[in-house]
Enzyme design. Structure first.
Site, PDB file in Angstrom:
ATOM      1  N   VAL A  81     -93.667  -2.419 -30.154  1.00  0.00           N
ATOM      2  CA  VAL A  81     -93.729  -2.664 -28.712  1.00  0.00           C
ATOM      3  C   VAL A  81     -94.931  -3.567 -28.439  1.00  0.00           C
ATOM      4  O   VAL A  81     -96.057  -3.231 -28.807  1.00  0.00           O
ATOM      5  CB  VAL A  81     -93.906  -1.341 -27.939  1.00  0.00           C
ATOM      6  CG1 VAL A  81     -94.060  -1.617 -26.443  1.00  0.00           C
ATOM      7  CG2 VAL A  81     -92.744  -0.401 -28.209  1.00  0.00           C
ATOM      8  N   GLU A 118    -102.136   3.629 -28.061  1.00  0.00           N
ATOM      9  CA  GLU A 118    -103.114   4.224 -27.143  1.00  0.00           C
ATOM     10  C   GLU A 118    -102.400   5.342 -26.380  1.00  0.00           C
ATOM     11  O   GLU A 118    -101.248   5.174 -25.960  1.00  0.00           O
ATOM     12  CB  GLU A 118    -103.637   3.187 -26.155  1.00  0.00           C
ATOM     13  CG  GLU A 118    -104.433   2.075 -26.811  1.00  0.00           C
ATOM     14  CD  GLU A 118    -104.845   1.017 -25.798  1.00  0.00           C
ATOM     15  OE1 GLU A 118    -105.894   1.187 -25.161  1.00  0.00           O
ATOM     16  OE2 GLU A 118    -104.089   0.035 -25.639  1.00  0.00           O
ATOM     17  N   TYR A 122     -97.670   5.754 -22.676  1.00  0.00           N
ATOM     18  CA  TYR A 122     -96.261   6.132 -22.625  1.00  0.00           C
ATOM     19  C   TYR A 122     -95.893   7.338 -21.755  1.00  0.00           C
ATOM     20  O   TYR A 122     -94.716   7.587 -21.523  1.00  0.00           O
ATOM     21  CB  TYR A 122     -95.736   6.344 -24.051  1.00  0.00           C
ATOM     22  CG  TYR A 122     -95.702   5.053 -24.845  1.00  0.00           C
ATOM     23  CD1 TYR A 122     -94.699   4.120 -24.649  1.00  0.00           C
ATOM     24  CD2 TYR A 122     -96.704   4.753 -25.759  1.00  0.00           C
ATOM     25  CE1 TYR A 122     -94.674   2.927 -25.352  1.00  0.00           C
ATOM     26  CE2 TYR A 122     -96.687   3.559 -26.480  1.00  0.00           C
ATOM     27  CZ  TYR A 122     -95.675   2.653 -26.268  1.00  0.00           C
ATOM     28  OH  TYR A 122     -95.654   1.470 -26.959  1.00  0.00           O
ATOM     29  N   PHE A 404     -94.238   4.855 -37.955  1.00  0.00           N
ATOM     30  CA  PHE A 404     -93.164   3.859 -37.998  1.00  0.00           C
ATOM     31  C   PHE A 404     -93.344   2.850 -36.883  1.00  0.00           C
ATOM     32  O   PHE A 404     -94.104   3.035 -35.986  1.00  0.00           O
ATOM     33  CB  PHE A 404     -91.772   4.538 -37.903  1.00  0.00           C
ATOM     34  CG  PHE A 404     -91.610   5.501 -36.754  1.00  0.00           C
ATOM     35  CD1 PHE A 404     -91.287   5.049 -35.479  1.00  0.00           C
ATOM     36  CD2 PHE A 404     -91.771   6.877 -36.936  1.00  0.00           C
ATOM     37  CE1 PHE A 404     -91.109   5.938 -34.411  1.00  0.00           C
ATOM     38  CE2 PHE A 404     -91.599   7.769 -35.880  1.00  0.00           C
ATOM     39  CZ  PHE A 404     -91.278   7.304 -34.608  1.00  0.00           C
TER      40      PHE A 404
HETATM   41  C1  COA Z   1     -99.652  -1.942 -24.143  1.00  0.00           C
HETATM   42  C2  COA Z   1     -98.875  -3.158 -23.664  1.00  0.00           C
HETATM   43  C3  COA Z   1     -97.521  -3.175 -24.350  1.00  0.00           C
HETATM   44  C4  COA Z   1     -98.688  -3.034 -22.152  1.00  0.00           C
HETATM   45  O1  COA Z   1     -97.829  -4.052 -21.677  1.00  0.00           O
HETATM   46  P1  COA Z   1     -97.906  -4.574 -20.154  1.00  0.00           P
HETATM   47  O2  COA Z   1     -96.756  -5.493 -19.960  1.00  0.00           O
HETATM   48  O3  COA Z   1     -99.255  -5.078 -19.870  1.00  0.00           O
HETATM   49  O4  COA Z   1     -97.652  -3.250 -19.343  1.00  0.00           O
HETATM   50  P2  COA Z   1     -97.048  -3.169 -17.839  1.00  0.00           P
HETATM   51  O5  COA Z   1     -97.623  -4.269 -17.012  1.00  0.00           O
HETATM   52  O6  COA Z   1     -95.572  -3.063 -17.866  1.00  0.00           O
HETATM   53  O7  COA Z   1     -97.665  -1.792 -17.387  1.00  0.00           O
HETATM   54  C5  COA Z   1     -96.898  -0.654 -17.045  1.00  0.00           C
HETATM   55  C6  COA Z   1     -97.874   0.422 -16.677  1.00  0.00           C
HETATM   56  O8  COA Z   1     -98.588   0.829 -17.834  1.00  0.00           O
HETATM   57  C7  COA Z   1     -99.999   0.699 -17.633  1.00  0.00           C
HETATM   58  N1  COA Z   1    -100.561   0.283 -18.918  1.00  0.00           N
HETATM   59  C8  COA Z   1    -100.105  -0.705 -19.703  1.00  0.00           C
HETATM   60  N2  COA Z   1    -100.858  -0.773 -20.808  1.00  0.00           N
HETATM   61  C9  COA Z   1    -101.768   0.196 -20.734  1.00  0.00           C
HETATM   62  C10 COA Z   1    -102.814   0.613 -21.592  1.00  0.00           C
HETATM   63  N3  COA Z   1    -103.055   0.008 -22.771  1.00  0.00           N
HETATM   64  N4  COA Z   1    -103.566   1.644 -21.192  1.00  0.00           N
HETATM   65  C11 COA Z   1    -103.339   2.248 -20.002  1.00  0.00           C
HETATM   66  N5  COA Z   1    -102.338   1.894 -19.159  1.00  0.00           N
HETATM   67  C12 COA Z   1    -101.574   0.874 -19.538  1.00  0.00           C
HETATM   68  C13 COA Z   1    -100.121  -0.349 -16.559  1.00  0.00           C
HETATM   69  O9  COA Z   1    -101.366  -0.241 -15.909  1.00  0.00           O
HETATM   70  C14 COA Z   1     -98.941  -0.012 -15.679  1.00  0.00           C
HETATM   71  O10 COA Z   1     -99.294   1.123 -14.912  1.00  0.00           O
HETATM   72  P3  COA Z   1     -98.502   1.534 -13.560  1.00  0.00           P
HETATM   73  O11 COA Z   1     -97.189   2.100 -13.992  1.00  0.00           O
HETATM   74  O12 COA Z   1     -99.394   2.572 -12.964  1.00  0.00           O
HETATM   75  O13 COA Z   1     -98.386   0.296 -12.770  1.00  0.00           O
HETATM   76  C15 COA Z   1     -99.614  -4.486 -23.941  1.00  0.00           C
HETATM   77  O14 COA Z   1    -100.891  -4.427 -23.381  1.00  0.00           O
HETATM   78  C16 COA Z   1     -99.759  -4.771 -25.431  1.00  0.00           C
HETATM   79  O15 COA Z   1     -98.942  -5.472 -25.994  1.00  0.00           O
HETATM   80  N6  COA Z   1    -100.829  -4.240 -26.051  1.00  0.00           N
HETATM   81  C17 COA Z   1    -101.140  -4.484 -27.457  1.00  0.00           C
HETATM   82  C18 COA Z   1    -100.086  -3.920 -28.393  1.00  0.00           C
HETATM   83  C19 COA Z   1     -99.825  -2.459 -28.184  1.00  0.00           C
HETATM   84  O16 COA Z   1    -100.741  -1.659 -28.036  1.00  0.00           O
HETATM   85  N7  COA Z   1     -98.553  -2.090 -28.168  1.00  0.00           N
HETATM   86  C20 COA Z   1     -98.124  -0.714 -28.094  1.00  0.00           C
HETATM   87  C21 COA Z   1     -97.763  -0.265 -29.468  1.00  0.00           C
HETATM   88  S1  COA Z   1     -97.417   1.457 -29.551  1.00  0.00           S
END
Ligand code: COA
Length: 404
Positions: A81, A118, A122, A404
């Site tokens: 993701v 983190e 989720y 995974f």
């Molecule tokens: C984590 C990640 C996927 C979030 O994607 P994003 O498109 O910025 O997320 P969104 O804008 O759709 O956010 C949805 C919600 O999640 C929250 N959120 C997203 N990432 C977050 C994080 N790392 N910590 C806390 N909250 C987070 C947002 O604030 C938002 O909150 P809301 O529902 O209250 O508005 C992105 O930052 C990323 O690619 N990170 C690095 C890779 C990673 O960690 N991937 C996950 C692997 S398990």
């Protein structure tokens, strides 16, 4: 904001979608690696988000069968993701989660599970922390067992080809006992377990495979690496256990007896061990394991009815849940679980809870009592949390021995 989300259709799209997270791993997306990934995930299970014709994020879901108390269920094994840093916090992840959970629901997968980079990400999508796991770092001099023993079986080395034959049946036996383990198909075994690429060694040597045999049955195996080292003339070598699985208590004891006794190391290290691992009671000085615990598997009930009917329960009895599930509203409402069978009900609820809390409790790894103390469930009738725990508890903590 909502993005255009659909599954990818070819290797190019797949590569762009994977590279959304790949870049955070410092990954070089070689064609060979992407093809392997594509074979494992498959295009129809890899979602991408587009903006103006360009991919800005991706999310995959392996087709697993996850072991649950007393059985196994088709599960979306959520993976890779990621959102490009140019598009973060604009709702790309939310759009991907929408597409992915809708697809899992349509496919009839009652569960979704993941490892979270983190813990804050989720919960809003209905995933609950369902298991704990931890790492150990045991100094060689503290490897004594509380009750000395003579091994009852023998250990022998395996070549990779033989490991491919020997390991899967043992893994499946262990998986049938432990909730939280996912099925590994042939491709997974070849690509993830038997392969031993240089980049995954992190300074250690190649994988060593050993099998444990007792009374004509192979009951356990271990995969480990040596990482040699010296400081001021003394060894600081590490024995890194990649995976050690045993299908019987005797095999567990003998296998760890072997691993801990290997010479010329300063420490044994292992990761992702469950908090009720036998080592805590096998060792004379378990404190010396220096166990550090964190979150393990996160679980989401995609379909509450199918998920609740897909596991077994430790007791007869009945309980009525009032489930709040904003992200998957088809689960909303009151569910009565009786005799292991869930059904919709108008009866008064015993417990009110949200989707993440049900995900936490589902595999039996987090008790309703704990959730209550953390304010994560509401006990609407006296004694309801204890009644629910009598049903949901299992004889062991859920264990997923691989990320995974
Ligand atoms: C984590 C990640 C996927 C979030 O994607 P994003 O498109 O910025 O997320 P969104 O804008 O759709 O956010 C949805 C919600 O999640 C929250 N959120 C997203 N990432 C977050 C994080 N790392 N910590 C806390 N909250 C987070 C947002 O604030 C938002 O909150 P809301 O529902 O209250 O508005 C992105 O930052 C990323 O690619 N990170 C690095 C890779 C990673 O960690 N991937 C996950 C692997 S398990």
């Amino acid at each position: 904001m909502s993005f255009d989300v659909r599954t990818v259709k070819d290797l190019d799209e797949f590569t762009s979608a994977i590279f959304a997270i790949g870049q955070y791993f410092g990954m070089t997306p070689t064609e060979e690696r992407m093809k392997r990934f594509l074979d494992l995930i498959t295009a129809e299970r890899m979602h991408a988000a587009w903006e103006n014709g360009a991919i800005v994020g991706g999310a995959g879901a392996f087709a697993f069968d996850l072991s649950v108390p007393g059985g196994g269920l088709p599960t979306a094994g959520v993976t890779v993701v990621g959102v490009y840093p140019t598009h973060r916090r604009r709702g790309v992840l939310r759009s991907l989660m929408r597409g992915q959970l809708d697809a899992a629901h349509e496919r009839g997968e009652p569960l979704a599970a993941l490892w979270a980079s983190e813990e804050t990400i989720y919960g809003r999508f209905g995933y609950g922390l369902a298991s704990f796991c931890g790492e150990i770092k045991l100094a060689h001099e503290y490897a004594s067992f509380a009750v000395p023993f003579e091994p009852e079986g023998t250990i022998r080395f395996l070549e990779p080809d033989e490991a491919g034959e020997v390991l899967p049946p043992v893994y499946d036996r262990v998986r049938s006992q432990w909730p939280g383990m996912f099925s590994r198909n042939d491709l997974w075994w070849q690509d993830r377990e038997l392969k031993d690429s240089e980049e995954r060694r992190e300074g250690a040597g190649p994988k060593r495979w050993v099998a444990y045999e007792r009374g004509g049955s192979i009951d356990a195996y271990a995969v480990y690496r040596h990482k040699p080292g010296w400081e001021e003339g003394s060894t600081v070598a590490e024995l890194r256990v990649v995976e050690a699985l045993a299908a019987t208590p005797t095999a567990e004891r003998d296998l760890w007896g072997y691993l801990l006794s290997i010479d010329w190391k300063a420490t044994v290290q292992a990761f992702l061990l469950p908090p009720d691992h036998a080592l805590f009671l096998l060792l004379a000085t378990p404190r010396r394991l220096r166990y550090r615990m964190g979150d393990g598997l996160w679980v989401r009930l995609v379909d509450v009815g199918a998920a609740l009917s897909g596991r077994q329960y430790a007791a007869d009895g009945s309980i009525v849940f009032d489930v709040h599930d904003e992200f998957c509203p088809w689960n909303e409402g009151r569910w009565k679980l009786e005799g292991g069978a869930p059904q919709r009900t108008n009866a008064d609820a015993d417990i009110a809870l949200s989707a993440p809390s049900l995900g936490s409790a589902y595999l039996g790894g987090v008790s309703f009592a704990s959730l209550g103390r953390a304010g994560r469930v509401e006990e609407l009738k006296d004694g309801a949390l204890m009644r629910a725990d009598a049903l949901f508890r299992w004889d062991r903590h859920p264990w997923c021995p691989e990320i995974f």
